[in-house]
Every structure is written in structure tokens, then in C-alpha cells.
Design an enzyme around this catalytic site. Structure first.
Site, PDB file in Angstrom:
ATOM      1  N   ARG A 179       0.839  -1.201   0.000  1.00  0.00           N
ATOM      2  CA  ARG A 179       0.000   0.000   0.000  1.00  0.00           C
ATOM      3  C   ARG A 179       0.875   1.253   0.000  1.00  0.00           C
ATOM      4  NH1 ARG A 179      -4.555   0.010   4.439  1.00  0.00           N
ATOM      5  NH2 ARG A 179      -5.274   1.763   3.153  1.00  0.00           N
ATOM      6  N   CYS A 237      -1.067   5.822   9.236  1.00  0.00           N
ATOM      7  CA  CYS A 237      -1.432   4.546   8.618  1.00  0.00           C
ATOM      8  C   CYS A 237      -2.575   4.826   7.661  1.00  0.00           C
ATOM      9  CB  CYS A 237      -1.798   3.517   9.677  1.00  0.00           C
ATOM     10  SG  CYS A 237      -3.171   4.012  10.755  1.00  0.00           S
TER      11      CYS A 237
END
Length: 282
Positions: A179, A237
Site C-alpha cells: 500500500r 497509517c
């Protein structure tokens, strides 16, 4: 004070003269599937929890509604204080939080309580799977606590602050590497990372048993990504949950760090913000 507590230490503390308030933060990051019911943390709690523990709902009590500020923005502090007092939290009583074992949800509760000024809150290392004592299914009704949130006890970043820290200090991206690199993005509008951020997946904080790595191993891990003692460090995050676990791991290693709560879900919602892709931080 250590930010984590072992199951044996918790058992001793629970049997002592000033037992901690226990908060069960069972939660799971999952994409809804047509053939499966969504994860139900309360149902898991009611099926069995550490005696005396009170269930706290991450989505409703440790965050406000999803929106431009991200999927798990800061909760309304009045609502958060009410939820904590209802759970029996007082400023003069220790608190131990745990979840189903991943540690992310418990770390979010730990970070919020620490940020709002609670002086004694720890996370059960390894979560519920580490607990070897009995479980109960009865739901306790604790005495009302007196905790009043006073934000600012630990560092907090907004989008501009995170962008600046990526240039002046060390900004860690706690998501999975794919990611960060922008190879996949299952949730947010665009893949990639904040320019200048360094990849440091949260999952690398723990061993195969779900417990934190030894302190020296954590320090070595963070030193390799530039987060040595004395550095100015921040973490983000996807939505400020797994990053809280990274902040917790850094605390265990003796390295203070700021949390960017909005994280990538906030950053990527604004197409004017720059996005970097690939393994290079820049």
C-alpha cells in the site's frame, strides 16, 4: 512506566489492592462481504471476556463519524469522556486495555487515553489470546468514573504537520508495504504515500505470538528507518488505528512519537495533496 503489561502481571494486578479498570476493545478491520456478517466486537465480548472488563466500541466511542478528516477521526471529547466514565475510568485508577490479539484497537484506546491525560494506561501484550485465566460472559456495571479528558498530553499531527515532519524529521508509514508503494489500495481513493515518509509496517513490531518484540529488537528496527532516540518522529497509517500500535511500539522502545490521526484516509481524500509511489520515500 511501561506502556504494556503481560498477562501474568495483569493477573497479579487484578488480584491486588488497586485493580485496574479493564477495557475490551475487540475490533477488526475488514471489508464487508455479501456472504458473511460483519465482525461484531460486542458479540465477541459477550461470548467471553476477562472478568470485569467493559466493552468499548472503537468505531462509536474512540472515533467520530467517517468524513473528510478520515475513516477514524478523533472522537468528540465530550462523548469520549462520557464513554470512559461509563466504563469506570478515573484519573487515579490504572487502566488496562486489550483486544482480540492484533493490538491495533487496544493501542488506539491507549493512545487516546494517554493523549487526553490519563497517567496510567497500558496495553495487554498479546491481547486476549495471551490471557490464561478464566473468562466470563456476564456484563459488569462499573461505578461511574471521574475521568475528564484534557487533550495535549502527547503529540498530535494534522496533515500539514505530517507533511512538514516528513521533511524535517522522520514520518513512518505503518501500512503494509504494497500500500505504501501504491501497488494496491483496497480502501482509499489512491495508492501511495506522503512524500518523504518511510515505510515501516506495523506488523513488524510483533513476533509470531502477537507479542511485542524485545525492546532492543524494536530499537534496532526503528533505528534502521531513522527513528532513533532523539529524532522527531511521527506515524500514520490508513485511518489512525494501526499507527497507534506503531506509536505504542515506539513508546516501548523509549522513543516518543506523534500520531497523524487522519492518516492516509484523510490525506488521499484531497486531490491537491501530493502522492508518492514506489519504494523511494520521495
Amino acid at each position: 512506566m511501561n506502556a504494556i503489561i503481560s498477562a501474568s502481571e495483569l493477573a497479579s494486578a487484578a488480584a491486588g489492592g488497586n485493580p485496574p479498570v479493564l477495557l475490551d476493545i475487540r475490533w477488526q478491520l475488514s471489508m464487508p462481504k455479501a456472504d458473511e456478517p460483519p465482525f461484531d466486537g460486542r458479540a465477541e465480548y459477550e461470548a467471553g471476556h476477562i472478568p470485569g472488563a467493559v466493552y468499548v466500541d472503537l468505531d462509536r466511542e474512540l472515533a467520530s463519524a467517517p468524513g473528510p478528516r478520515g475513516r477514524h477521526p478523533l472522537p468528540d471529547l465530550t462523548d469520549f469522556g462520557t464513554a470512559m466514565r461509563r466504563a469506570g475510568v478515573s484519573s487515579g485508577t490504572p487502566v488496562v486495555v486489550y483486544d482480540g490479539g492484533l493490538g491495533w484497537a487496544a493501542a488506539r484506546a491507549w493512545w487516546l487515553l494517554s493523549w487526553t491525560g490519563h497517567p496510567d494506561v497500558r496495553v495487554l501484550d498479546g491481547g486476549l489470546p495471551a490471557w490464561e485465566g478464566p473468562l466470563e460472559t456476564s456484563v459488569p456495571t462499573p461505578a461511574e468514573g471521574d475521568f475528564e479528558p484534557a487533550p495535549g498530553a502527547t503529540a498530535l499531527l494534522d496533515a500539514d504537520g505530517a507533511a512538514a515532519l516528513a521533511r524535517s524529521g522522520v514520518l513512518l508509514d505503518a501500512r503494509a508495504g504494497e500500500r505504501y508503494r501504491g501497488e494496491v489500495e483496497p480502501i482509499d481513493p489512491v495508492g501511495g504515500h506522503i512524500p518523504g515518509a518511510v515505510s515501516a509496517p506495523t506488523n513488524d513490531n510483533v513476533g509470531a505470538d502477537g507479542r511485542f518484540l524485545p525492546v532492543e529488537e524494536l530499537r534496532s528496527r526503528f533505528k534502521k528507518v531513522g527513528a532513533a532516540e532523539g529524532a522527531e518522529v511521527g506515524v500514520y497509517c490508513g485511518s489512525g488505528v494501526s499507527a497507534a500500535h506503531q506509536v505504542l511500539a515506539l513508546a516501548v522502545a523509549g522513543i516518543p512519537a506523534a500520531l497523524y490521526v487522519g492518516s492516509w484516509s484523510e490525506w488521499s481524500s484531497d486531490p491537491s495533496r501530493p502522492v508518492a509511489v514506489g519504494p523511494d520515500p520521495q
